[in-house]
Scaffold this motif. Structure first.
Motif, PDB file in Angstrom:
ATOM      1  N   ARG A   1       0.832  -1.210   0.000  1.00 19.69           N
ATOM      2  CA  ARG A   1       0.000   0.000   0.000  1.00 19.69           C
ATOM      3  C   ARG A   1       0.863   1.256   0.000  1.00 19.69           C
ATOM      4  N   ILE A   2       1.952   1.206   0.755  1.00 22.43           N
ATOM      5  CA  ILE A   2       2.851   2.362   0.779  1.00 22.43           C
ATOM      6  C   ILE A   2       3.463   2.593  -0.605  1.00 22.43           C
ATOM      7  N   GLY A   3       3.863   1.504  -1.263  1.00 23.56           N
ATOM      8  CA  GLY A   3       4.430   1.618  -2.603  1.00 23.56           C
ATOM      9  C   GLY A   3       3.452   2.227  -3.588  1.00 23.56           C
ATOM     10  N   ILE A   4       2.197   1.818  -3.487  1.00 24.79           N
ATOM     11  CA  ILE A   4       1.165   2.383  -4.368  1.00 24.79           C
ATOM     12  C   ILE A   4       0.978   3.869  -4.082  1.00 24.79           C
ATOM     13  N   LEU A   5       0.958   4.238  -2.799  1.00 22.75           N
ATOM     14  CA  LEU A   5       0.821   5.650  -2.433  1.00 22.75           C
ATOM     15  C   LEU A   5       1.938   6.491  -3.030  1.00 22.75           C
ATOM     16  N   PHE A   6       3.153   5.966  -2.989  1.00 26.95           N
ATOM     17  CA  PHE A   6       4.293   6.745  -3.468  1.00 26.95           C
ATOM     18  C   PHE A   6       4.455   6.711  -4.979  1.00 26.95           C
ATOM     19  N   MET A   7       3.553   6.029  -5.671  1.00 25.12           N
ATOM     20  CA  MET A   7       3.481   6.175  -7.123  1.00 25.12           C
ATOM     21  C   MET A   7       2.720   7.438  -7.503  1.00 25.12           C
ATOM     22  N   THR A   8       1.894   7.924  -6.576  1.00 22.44           N
ATOM     23  CA  THR A   8       1.052   9.087  -6.849  1.00 22.44           C
ATOM     24  C   THR A   8       1.837  10.318  -7.279  1.00 22.44           C
TER      25      THR A   8
ATOM     26  N   PRO B   1      -1.953  11.302   5.686  1.00 20.28           N
ATOM     27  CA  PRO B   1      -0.662  11.265   4.983  1.00 20.28           C
ATOM     28  C   PRO B   1      -0.817  11.143   3.468  1.00 20.28           C
ATOM     29  N   THR B   2      -1.918  10.519   3.018  1.00 20.83           N
ATOM     30  CA  THR B   2      -2.160  10.453   1.578  1.00 20.83           C
ATOM     31  C   THR B   2      -2.344  11.845   1.001  1.00 20.83           C
ATOM     32  N   LEU B   3      -3.101  12.679   1.722  1.00 22.84           N
ATOM     33  CA  LEU B   3      -3.294  14.063   1.281  1.00 22.84           C
ATOM     34  C   LEU B   3      -1.962  14.804   1.259  1.00 22.84           C
ATOM     35  N   LEU B   4      -1.116  14.553   2.255  1.00 25.25           N
ATOM     36  CA  LEU B   4       0.213  15.175   2.292  1.00 25.25           C
ATOM     37  C   LEU B   4       0.998  14.821   1.031  1.00 25.25           C
TER      38      LEU B   4
END
Length: 470
Positions: free
Chosen positions: A301-308, A359-362
């Motif tokens: 999930r963290i990896g997917i978030l940091f693709m954003t 943190p996703t919004l960040l």
């Protein structure tokens, strides 16, 4: 076909920056497998990463200035060729020492490419399209950044880690042919009509300055050297800097024209980029610890978030370039810094039990900064500089971002350690997420401190100077 665009030159520049972005991520993801294959540990293989960073950052300004004298297309063609040959050597490495040496040479090729790529993009279009060209360059780099891990993973799973390097060889050779084709067409940059001599002593001192800075602030180096060696590095840096400034002010043909830094648009853009890169790197370094160890999110999930961030940058960069052409770079670059402040402010509000959307919004707001700020700031730094100095300006852009990334990790770690010790009340406390409350409090304070730093970037972006070239 738009007569204002040299499509072959622009395609060559875009391939170079896409190649750089892809190559960085392909290689990074293969490092754990490389360590196991070559019988080394994390520290050993980290020197393969550091050796690339050392030559890449240390020599970028050197090659950027040489390209102003020798010709950017020639430098670009040579950069592709060196990168291709060194990638082949990396793939055939049998020991970690061989890999470290080959990676150093690969960094030289990367420095040749990255020092000239944005300058070539600026020269491939007319002045009214300069912002859009920089937007496309940012997009190309981040498309490579997105694809790199996937390509590297496939190479490792179905072939071998060595194919992560071998795959780069035909792309590098193709880039060499493209650059040579542009030279043969006779539509070369103005830099190839310039004459001048190379100040080799100035180049050597400049490499000493940049390389010792990398050593002083790189986290891997700090973990592997003792205090006495750090002192030697610091003394070397100070002496090199002093010698460089004295030499460049006295020599008849200085390697770096220090007068360029008196151009407010250029120097303020450098400061803005350094601060934004530091804050962006700081966020990328610290947030995964919070997500995984405090909020207990899975690595997937963290990896997917940091693709954003890369996805948003790909979407927003062309828009930023268009706005820079219509409004000038000052407004979009300043708006981009404002988004960075908003992102850091969200970081200051994180709690031990925050919902994952915070943190996703960040991350999302920070990604907007990257997409809006970089193309506009690059336009101010490179496209609006005198043509005979664009290679140097392009290299400074690359080196400034590199140093900002290194400084961001170093200063983020220092701030977290000091704040954690303050909040836990334990002298020389070991920074750990086991004390979640102390870690998050230190994280909040670090983000707030970064906001104060970013206010400087607001000022330098807003007051950077004239909006027109010349």
């Amino acid at each position: 076909m738009d007569s204002r665009i040299n499509y072959l030159l622009l395609a060559t520049a875009l391939l170079g920056t896409f190649f750089s972005g892809t190559a960085t991520r392909i290689v990074s993801i293969s490092m754990p497998t490389v360590a196991q294959s070559l019988g080394t540990d994390l520290l050993g293989v980290s020197w393969a990463l550091l050796s690339y960073q050392l030559s890449n950052i240390g020599l970028s300004v050197v090659f950027g200035r040489i390209s102003d004298i020798w010709g950017r297309e020639k430098m670009f063609a040579l950069g592709f060729l060196v990168f291709a040959i060194s990638s082949l050597l990396c793939g055939f490495s049998q020991t970690v020492l061989q890999l470290i040496g080959a990676r150093f040479v690969q960094g030289i090729g990367g420095a040749m490419l990255q020092s000239s790529s944005r300058a070539l993009a600026a020269e491939s279009v007319s002045e009214e399209l300069a912002g859009r060209a920089q937007g496309f360059m940012t997009t190309a780099h981040h498309v490579g950044f997105i694809l790199g891990p996937g390509i590297g993973g496939v190479m490792i799973d179905y072939f071998s880690w060595r194919w992560s390097f071998f795959l780069l060889v035909p792309v590098g050779l193709g880039g060499t042919l493209l650059a040579l084709a542009n030279i043969k067409r006779g539509r070369t940059s103005i830099s190839q009509q310039q004459s001048g001599t190379i100040d080799y002593l100035g180049a050597a001192l400049l490499f000493a300055i940049t390389s010792t800075l990398v050593f002083l602030f790189d986290r891997r180096t700090q973990q592997s050297v003792d205090d006495s060696l750090r002192l030697v590095l610091l003394i070397t840096f100070v002496l090199s800097l002093f010698g460089f400034l004295v030499h460049e002010s006295r020599t008849q043909n200085p390697f770096v024209n220090l007068q360029l830094f008196k151009i407010r648009r250029f120097s303020f853009s450098v400061i803005s980029l350094l601060i934004v890169a530091m804050c962006y790197s700081l966020t990328g370094f610290l947030l995964p610890f919070y997500l995984q160890d405090v909020l207990h999110m899975t690595p997937t999930r963290i990896g997917i978030l940091f693709m954003t961030p890369s996805l948003l940058t790909v979407a927003l960069a062309p828009l930023s370039g268009y706005l820079a052409d219509r409004l000038g770079p000052r407004i979009p670059a300043t708006v981009g810094v404002v988004f960075m402040i908003v992102s850091l402010a969200i970081g200051g509000l994180l709690r031990v039990d925050s919902h994952w959307l915070m943190p996703t919004l960040l991350i999302v707001v920070g990604a907007i900064t990257n997409g809006i700020f970089n193309p506009a700031n690059s336009t101010a730094m490179i496209a609006m500089m005198p043509k005979e100095h664009r290679g140097f300006a392009s290299a400074i852009n690359h080196v400034t971002f590199g140093f900002g990334s290194v400084f961001g990790v170093a200063l983020g770690g220092l701030s977290m350690s000091l704040a954690f010790e303050h909040y836990t009340g334990v002298r020389a406390a070991t920074l750990t997420t086991e004390n979640a409350a102390g870690f998050v409090a230190a994280l909040n304070l670090t983000f707030v401190a970064a906001i104060v730093l970013t206010l400087v970037a607001i000022v330098t972006s807003a007051l950077r100077g004239a909006e027109k070239p010349g």
